[in-house]
Write an enzyme that holds these catalytic residues in place. Structure first.
Site, PDB file in Angstrom:
ATOM      1  N   SER A   1       0.884  -1.162   0.000  1.00  0.00           N
ATOM      2  CA  SER A   1       0.000   0.000   0.000  1.00  0.00           C
ATOM      3  C   SER A   1       0.917   1.205   0.000  1.00  0.00           C
ATOM      4  CB  SER A   1      -0.910   0.014   1.244  1.00  0.00           C
ATOM      5  OG  SER A   1      -0.228   0.504   2.376  1.00  0.00           O
TER       6      SER A   1
ATOM      7  N   TYR B   1       1.360  -1.649  11.064  1.00  0.00           N
ATOM      8  CA  TYR B   1       0.974  -1.780   9.657  1.00  0.00           C
ATOM      9  C   TYR B   1       2.051  -1.194   8.743  1.00  0.00           C
ATOM     10  CZ  TYR B   1      -2.103  -1.742   5.560  1.00  0.00           C
ATOM     11  OH  TYR B   1      -2.665  -1.958   4.326  1.00  0.00           O
TER      12      TYR B   1
END
Length: 172
Positions: free
Chosen positions: A144, A157
């Site tokens: 991402s 994350y």
């Protein structure tokens, strides 16, 4: 017949969302697919059967726990045995938790690292020998923007996604 009619794919985190769309896209090109993830058993079976019906391919489900490296390795072996090869691996499974680092629960940190990064390592490690022996394989790792930049309160994350970017470059 699609361009992938002789190929077999496995997509982690594919019982819904992006992963399911990826699995369906491979099936639409003729690949047999193993889906993996969490959710209601009846809903998962509906998706699995729907892939077979919609695209005329074989589709199997693995409930392997992405927190467990041994389960990830076994999932790869089972997919190879079921279809005769694993040609395409998509490491897509991921979870998120948002909190300041000094308030971040240890179990959430470890779960995010295990599912978002370590599971990909174990899957790649298990899939590469077969791909090398057949002299063909593709590995796709979902990252991402967080593989490149940070955001507040997403320490685990962002760390996992930075790790995925590095792992991808290293394997390539």
């Amino acid at each position: 017949m699609g361009s992938l009619s002789s190929k077999n794919a496995l997509v982690t985190g594919s019982t819904s969302g992006i992963g399911l769309a990826i699995a369906r896209a491979f099936a639409a090109e003729g690949a047999n697919v193993t889906i993996n993830g969490l959710g209601d058993a009846a809903a998962i079976e509906k998706e699995r059967a729907g892939i077979e019906r919609d695209f005329g391919v074989k589709c199997r489900y693995s409930g392997a726990n992405m927190m467990d490296g041994g389960a990830v390795t076994a999932m790869i072996r089972e997919a190879e045995e079921a279809f005769g090869s694993l040609d395409i691996l998509v490491n897509n499974a991921g979870i998120q938790h948002v909190a300041p680092i000094d308030e971040f629960p240890d179990d959430k940190w470890e779960a995010i690292i295990r599912i978002n990064l370590l599971a990909a390592f174990y899957a790649i490690k298990a899939a590469l020998p077969g791909m090398k022996s057949r002299k063909w394989g593709r590995i796709i790792n979902t990252a991402s923007a967080h593989a490149l930049v940070a955001s507040p309160f997403k320490s685990a994350y962002v760390s996992a996604k930075h790790g995925i970017a590095g792992l991808t470059k290293t394997v390539a």
